[in-house]
Structure formats: structure tokens, C-alpha cells
Design a protein around this motif. Structure first.
Motif, PDB file in Angstrom:
ATOM      1  N   VAL A 112      -4.236   8.241 -10.130  1.00 51.28           N
ATOM      2  CA  VAL A 112      -2.915   8.612 -10.627  1.00 51.28           C
ATOM      3  C   VAL A 112      -1.890   7.514 -10.365  1.00 51.28           C
ATOM      4  CG1 VAL A 112      -1.006  10.248 -10.350  1.00 51.28           C
ATOM      5  CG2 VAL A 112      -3.366  11.070 -10.366  1.00 51.28           C
ATOM      6  N   GLN A 113      -2.014   6.851  -9.208  1.00 49.82           N
ATOM      7  CA  GLN A 113      -1.000   5.884  -8.785  1.00 49.82           C
ATOM      8  C   GLN A 113      -1.217   4.479  -9.324  1.00 49.82           C
ATOM      9  OE1 GLN A 113      -1.187   6.174  -4.499  1.00 49.82           O
ATOM     10  NE2 GLN A 113       0.349   7.812  -4.437  1.00 49.82           N
ATOM     11  N   LEU A 114      -2.448   4.133  -9.663  1.00 50.36           N
ATOM     12  CA  LEU A 114      -2.773   2.753 -10.009  1.00 50.36           C
ATOM     13  C   LEU A 114      -2.998   2.571 -11.501  1.00 50.36           C
ATOM     14  CD1 LEU A 114      -5.396   2.122  -7.174  1.00 50.36           C
ATOM     15  CD2 LEU A 114      -3.007   1.371  -7.171  1.00 50.36           C
ATOM     16  N   LYS A 115      -2.755   1.338 -11.968  1.00 49.90           N
ATOM     17  CA  LYS A 115      -3.175   0.962 -13.303  1.00 49.90           C
ATOM     18  C   LYS A 115      -4.702   0.978 -13.356  1.00 49.90           C
ATOM     19  CE  LYS A 115       0.626  -2.229 -14.366  1.00 49.90           C
ATOM     20  NZ  LYS A 115       0.953  -3.630 -14.740  1.00 49.90           N
ATOM     21  N   ALA A 116      -5.247   1.003 -14.549  1.00 47.94           N
ATOM     22  CA  ALA A 116      -6.707   1.047 -14.691  1.00 47.94           C
ATOM     23  C   ALA A 116      -7.369  -0.152 -14.032  1.00 47.94           C
ATOM     24  CB  ALA A 116      -7.084   1.118 -16.167  1.00 47.94           C
ATOM     25  N   SER A 117      -6.776  -1.335 -14.196  1.00 39.66           N
ATOM     26  CA  SER A 117      -7.367  -2.530 -13.594  1.00 39.66           C
ATOM     27  C   SER A 117      -7.286  -2.474 -12.080  1.00 39.66           C
ATOM     28  CB  SER A 117      -6.645  -3.782 -14.106  1.00 39.66           C
ATOM     29  OG  SER A 117      -5.250  -3.712 -13.850  1.00 39.66           O
ATOM     30  N   GLY A 118      -6.154  -1.971 -11.552  1.00 44.66           N
ATOM     31  CA  GLY A 118      -6.016  -1.844 -10.105  1.00 44.66           C
ATOM     32  C   GLY A 118      -6.969  -0.811  -9.541  1.00 44.66           C
ATOM     33  N   PHE A 119      -7.143   0.290 -10.272  1.00 44.03           N
ATOM     34  CA  PHE A 119      -8.079   1.322  -9.819  1.00 44.03           C
ATOM     35  C   PHE A 119      -9.490   0.765  -9.747  1.00 44.03           C
ATOM     36  CE2 PHE A 119     -11.210   4.619 -10.700  1.00 44.03           C
ATOM     37  CZ  PHE A 119     -10.932   5.532  -9.695  1.00 44.03           C
ATOM     38  N   ALA A 120      -9.887  -0.005 -10.751  1.00 42.47           N
ATOM     39  CA  ALA A 120     -11.231  -0.593 -10.751  1.00 42.47           C
ATOM     40  C   ALA A 120     -11.429  -1.501  -9.542  1.00 42.47           C
ATOM     41  CB  ALA A 120     -11.455  -1.374 -12.044  1.00 42.47           C
ATOM     42  N   GLU A 121     -10.396  -2.260  -9.201  1.00 49.76           N
ATOM     43  CA  GLU A 121     -10.488  -3.150  -8.036  1.00 49.76           C
ATOM     44  C   GLU A 121     -10.593  -2.350  -6.741  1.00 49.76           C
ATOM     45  OE1 GLU A 121      -7.922  -6.760  -5.917  1.00 49.76           O
ATOM     46  OE2 GLU A 121      -7.333  -5.976  -7.875  1.00 49.76           O
ATOM     47  N   TYR A 122      -9.786  -1.306  -6.605  1.00 49.07           N
ATOM     48  CA  TYR A 122      -9.826  -0.470  -5.404  1.00 49.07           C
ATOM     49  C   TYR A 122     -11.185   0.224  -5.270  1.00 49.07           C
ATOM     50  CZ  TYR A 122      -4.900  -0.720  -3.985  1.00 49.07           C
ATOM     51  OH  TYR A 122      -3.687  -1.130  -3.518  1.00 49.07           O
ATOM     52  N   GLU A 123     -11.678   0.735  -6.393  1.00 44.58           N
ATOM     53  CA  GLU A 123     -12.974   1.427  -6.358  1.00 44.58           C
ATOM     54  C   GLU A 123     -14.082   0.486  -5.904  1.00 44.58           C
ATOM     55  OE1 GLU A 123     -16.830   2.740  -7.426  1.00 44.58           O
ATOM     56  OE2 GLU A 123     -15.831   1.046  -8.422  1.00 44.58           O
ATOM     57  N   THR A 124     -14.034  -0.758  -6.375  1.00 40.73           N
ATOM     58  CA  THR A 124     -15.036  -1.741  -5.991  1.00 40.73           C
ATOM     59  C   THR A 124     -14.953  -2.045  -4.503  1.00 40.73           C
ATOM     60  OG1 THR A 124     -15.010  -2.751  -8.183  1.00 40.73           O
ATOM     61  CG2 THR A 124     -15.861  -4.097  -6.377  1.00 40.73           C
ATOM     62  N   ILE A 125     -13.755  -2.220  -3.986  1.00 40.91           N
ATOM     63  CA  ILE A 125     -13.580  -2.499  -2.549  1.00 40.91           C
ATOM     64  C   ILE A 125     -14.102  -1.335  -1.715  1.00 40.91           C
ATOM     65  CG2 ILE A 125     -11.839  -2.763  -0.726  1.00 40.91           C
ATOM     66  CD1 ILE A 125     -10.214  -4.441  -2.720  1.00 40.91           C
ATOM     67  N   CYS A 126     -13.774  -0.120  -2.138  1.00 39.94           N
ATOM     68  CA  CYS A 126     -14.249   1.052  -1.389  1.00 39.94           C
ATOM     69  C   CYS A 126     -15.777   1.144  -1.402  1.00 39.94           C
ATOM     70  CB  CYS A 126     -13.647   2.326  -1.972  1.00 39.94           C
ATOM     71  SG  CYS A 126     -11.879   2.522  -1.672  1.00 39.94           S
ATOM     72  N   ARG A 127     -16.347   0.964  -2.585  1.00 42.74           N
ATOM     73  CA  ARG A 127     -17.801   1.142  -2.732  1.00 42.74           C
ATOM     74  C   ARG A 127     -18.596   0.052  -2.035  1.00 42.74           C
ATOM     75  NH1 ARG A 127     -20.207  -1.071  -6.962  1.00 42.74           N
ATOM     76  NH2 ARG A 127     -18.262  -0.955  -8.161  1.00 42.74           N
ATOM     77  N   ILE A 128     -18.145  -1.208  -2.166  1.00 40.63           N
ATOM     78  CA  ILE A 128     -18.942  -2.328  -1.662  1.00 40.63           C
ATOM     79  C   ILE A 128     -18.642  -2.661  -0.203  1.00 40.63           C
ATOM     80  CG2 ILE A 128     -19.377  -4.810  -1.972  1.00 40.63           C
ATOM     81  CD1 ILE A 128     -19.054  -4.420  -4.927  1.00 40.63           C
ATOM     82  N   HIS A 129     -17.407  -2.394   0.238  1.00 39.58           N
ATOM     83  CA  HIS A 129     -17.029  -2.834   1.583  1.00 39.58           C
ATOM     84  C   HIS A 129     -16.679  -1.703   2.540  1.00 39.58           C
ATOM     85  CE1 HIS A 129     -17.013  -7.052   0.336  1.00 39.58           C
ATOM     86  NE2 HIS A 129     -16.435  -6.645  -0.780  1.00 39.58           N
ATOM     87  N   LEU A 130     -15.831  -0.778   2.129  1.00 37.35           N
ATOM     88  CA  LEU A 130     -15.352   0.229   3.071  1.00 37.35           C
ATOM     89  C   LEU A 130     -16.375   1.318   3.359  1.00 37.35           C
ATOM     90  CD1 LEU A 130     -11.626   0.647   1.929  1.00 37.35           C
ATOM     91  CD2 LEU A 130     -12.604  -0.929   3.619  1.00 37.35           C
ATOM     92  N   VAL A 131     -16.983   1.853   2.312  1.00 36.77           N
ATOM     93  CA  VAL A 131     -17.961   2.933   2.522  1.00 36.77           C
ATOM     94  C   VAL A 131     -19.160   2.456   3.340  1.00 36.77           C
ATOM     95  CG1 VAL A 131     -19.615   4.462   1.366  1.00 36.77           C
ATOM     96  CG2 VAL A 131     -17.242   4.328   0.562  1.00 36.77           C
ATOM     97  N   PRO A 132     -19.741   1.270   3.070  1.00 33.65           N
ATOM     98  CA  PRO A 132     -20.840   0.820   3.929  1.00 33.65           C
ATOM     99  C   PRO A 132     -20.437   0.659   5.397  1.00 33.65           C
ATOM    100  CG  PRO A 132     -20.847  -0.408   1.886  1.00 33.65           C
ATOM    101  CD  PRO A 132     -19.579   0.383   1.887  1.00 33.65           C
ATOM    102  N   ALA A 133     -19.179   0.346   5.650  1.00 29.44           N
ATOM    103  CA  ALA A 133     -18.738   0.140   7.034  1.00 29.44           C
ATOM    104  C   ALA A 133     -18.365   1.440   7.732  1.00 29.44           C
ATOM    105  CB  ALA A 133     -17.535  -0.814   7.053  1.00 29.44           C
ATOM    106  N   PHE A 134     -17.795   2.402   7.006  1.00 28.84           N
ATOM    107  CA  PHE A 134     -17.264   3.615   7.653  1.00 28.84           C
ATOM    108  C   PHE A 134     -17.818   4.912   7.069  1.00 28.84           C
ATOM    109  CE2 PHE A 134     -13.821   0.378   7.680  1.00 28.84           C
ATOM    110  CZ  PHE A 134     -13.668   0.223   9.056  1.00 28.84           C
ATOM    111  N   GLY A 135     -18.800   4.826   6.183  1.00 27.06           N
ATOM    112  CA  GLY A 135     -19.239   5.970   5.399  1.00 27.06           C
ATOM    113  C   GLY A 135     -19.418   7.281   6.127  1.00 27.06           C
ATOM    114  N   ASP A 136     -20.248   7.324   7.169  1.00 24.83           N
ATOM    115  CA  ASP A 136     -20.549   8.582   7.867  1.00 24.83           C
ATOM    116  C   ASP A 136     -19.560   8.898   8.975  1.00 24.83           C
ATOM    117  OD1 ASP A 136     -22.755   8.937   6.258  1.00 24.83           O
ATOM    118  OD2 ASP A 136     -24.110   7.884   7.634  1.00 24.83           O
TER     119      ASP A 136
END
Length: 299
Positions: free
Chosen positions: A19-43
Motif C-alpha cells: 500500500v505504501q510503496l510504488k510497484a518498483s519499490g515494493f519489488a525491491e523490498y520483497e527481494t531484500i526480505c526474501r533473499i536477505h532478511l528471512v534467511p537470517a531471521f525467519g524462525d
């Protein structure tokens, strides 16, 4: 049951970030979460993410070879996720709010001189010459340029209307509200534009596109530029450095700051003055020399 980070961040992406981000910004955030944040803090439960854990994450990314700026971007996303966790009452404090980041070294601005810009354009493969010439002569950002359609350009009025940007095939509004507007179309671009428009069957077609009319991939202009620079025996610069080169050329030509701000579509002159301060000093010296020469003339 404590909320695990992975489940929480997926919910945040789906309900808040989208809701808050442009489509391009959302894609970038989603990539950071999926590739970097979730592997580090997932569980890890949200309340189990401590400043020490976040600092360890930062140190691991730096040790893994990522640049301080890239890691800072990852930390920015994590802070926004944890800010929402605070809003939801899951934690009382944002564990990422006081994390120390490595100092980011300011890299020296790279640009081509006006003479080098001309060599670069001339060395570009003819089919892509309009691409590099438009960047060199108009100072457009890459996304703005790749989103241009022939309907955005008036050869009669000599204007280019900037209202869109594209990144990874996703169309959004330009960088800021000030980025939207019309800029002058240089006369030297007209023959190249007319030639390209004659080859476009659709009057609403993209100016720069694939053979099937779809958006160019983001990396293609970089490859075109690198090849042209090699052909002209010029130093390698990034695509965005063509915008720097455009600014420097204007300053060296004596363009005043308010006019350059309008042409470059910055929200204020502050960014222009801070980023190009060293060039302004040089341009000021040239202006002083011209005045000295004028006043020193006899008669």
C-alpha cells in the motif's frame, strides 16, 4: 504463540508495504526480505530479534562482501518491518533503530567532458545512438528514458514530456513530483527521433523498446554505453554518470542554477548545490576569469 519473523514480514509485505510503496519499490523490498532478511531471521520470534542479533546480521553481510550502502538498504527495510511490529504492540522497541553501520565512503563523481560525450555518442551503434544521445543531451534518468513513448515527444514544440518511469518492466511515476514536467528537445535529436519514429508502426509505441515493442531490460543501456565507451577509448562510467556529465556540461556552459534545477527537475536547488559543489567552484573560477578578461581589455 509468538509471531515468527517470516510469517510477520510476509504479512507486512502483503498488507502494508504494498500500500505504501510504488510497484518498483515494493519489488525491491520483497527481494531484500526474501533473499536477505528471512534467511537470517525467519524462525526467530519478533521479540527475539535483539539489537545484538541485528548487529551480527550487519557484520555478517559486510564480511560477505556487500557494500555498506547495500547493507544500509537492508537495515532500512528491517527497521520498517520492526516499526510495524512496534505499532502492532508485538515489541516495545525497534531492535534495529540504533545499529552501527560501517562508514560509507563518498565516491568521487565520475563524468565525461562535453568533448567525450560527443565521442561517446558518435561511437554508439547507430541503432542505439538515440539512446545515448538523449541521455547526454537531456539528462534524463534511465527509468524516465525507457518509459518514453512517441506521444510524449512533440517535435513541433521541441518538448519532451516526462510523466512515467520504468524499472524491471514495472511502470511507476518518476522519482519525485518535481520530476514530472516538460523539458526542451534539442534540435540535434530531431533527425534521430524522426528516423526512429518512421520505423515504429504504432504512434504510441515506446521510443526505446525490444523488437516486440516491450520495455527494454534495465541492463541493456549499460551494455550499450560500455560498448560505446570502449569503441571511443573513453573511461568506463555508469549510465547515471551521463546525467552527471549533462549537469557538468551545463555548469561549464554557464547555465544558472534556477534554470538547471528546472531542466533537471529537482525538487529544490539544495541537492544540486550539494552534489555538484566542487563543479560549481570550478565554474565560478571560470566566470571570474571571463569577467577579469572583459574588464582588462583596453578601450
Amino acid at each position: 504463540m509468538p509471531a515468527a519473523f517470516e510469517k510477520f514480514v510476509l504479512s507486512w509485505l502483503a498488507t502494508v508495504a504494498i500500500v505504501q510503496l510504488k510497484a518498483s519499490g515494493f519489488a525491491e523490498y520483497e527481494t531484500i526480505c526474501r533473499i536477505h532478511l528471512v534467511p537470517a531471521f525467519g524462525d526467530t520470534p519478533i521479540e527475539g530479534i535483539t539489537p545484538a542479533r541485528v548487529q551480527e546480521f550487519v557484520a555478517d553481510k559486510i564480511a560477505g562482501g556487500l557494500s555498506p550502502r547495500t547493507v544500509a538498504n537492508h537495515l532500512h527495510v528491517l527497521r520498517r518491518v520492526l516499526d510495524y511490529a512496534v505499532t502492532c504492540g508485538l515489541v516495545s522497541d525497534n531492535a534495529a533503530s540504533t545499529i552501527a553501520l560501517p562508514r560509507q565512503q563518498r565516491t568521487e563523481m565520475r563524468f565525461l567532458t562535453p568533448a567525450q560525450l560527443r565521442l561517446m555518442v558518435d561511437a554508439t551503434t547507430p541503432s542505439w545512438r538515440l539512446l545515448t544521445a538523449t541521455a547526454a543531451l537531456c539528462g534524463l534518468r534511465k527509468g524516465e528514458q525507457l518509459a518514453l513513448r512517441f506521444t510524449d515527444i512533440s517535435i513541433e514544440d521541441r518538448t519532451i514530456r516526462i510523466s512515467k518511469s520504468v524499472r524491471n518492466g514495472v511502470v511507476t511515476t518518476p522519482k519525485t513530483a518535481a520530476s514530472i514536467g516538460a523539458i526542451p528537445l534539442p534540435d540535434s535529436l530531431v533527425p534521430l527521433l524522426e528516423e526512429r519514429r518512421c520505423k515504429a508502426p504504432d504512434p504510441q509505441a515506446l521510443v526505446f523498446c525490444r523488437a516486440d515493442g516491450s520495455y527494454l531490460p534495465d541492463h541493456l543501456p549499460n551494455r550499450v554505453l560500455a560498448a560505446a565507451l570502449r569503441m571511443a577509448c573513453l573511461p568506463q562510467v555508469r549510465w547515471h554518470d551521463l546525467r552527471h556529465s549533462w549537469v557538468v556540461a551545463h555548469l561549464q556552459a554557464g547555465t544558472d542554477i534556477p534554470t538547471l534545477q528546472r531542466l533537471g527537475r529537482w525538487k529544490s536547488a539544495d541537492t544540486l548545490l550539494s552534489v555538484y559543489a566542487h563543479v560549481l567552484r570550478a565554474a565560478g573560477g571560470e566566470a571570474a576569469a571571463r569577467l577579469d578578461e572583459l574588464l582588462s581589455k583596453e578601450g
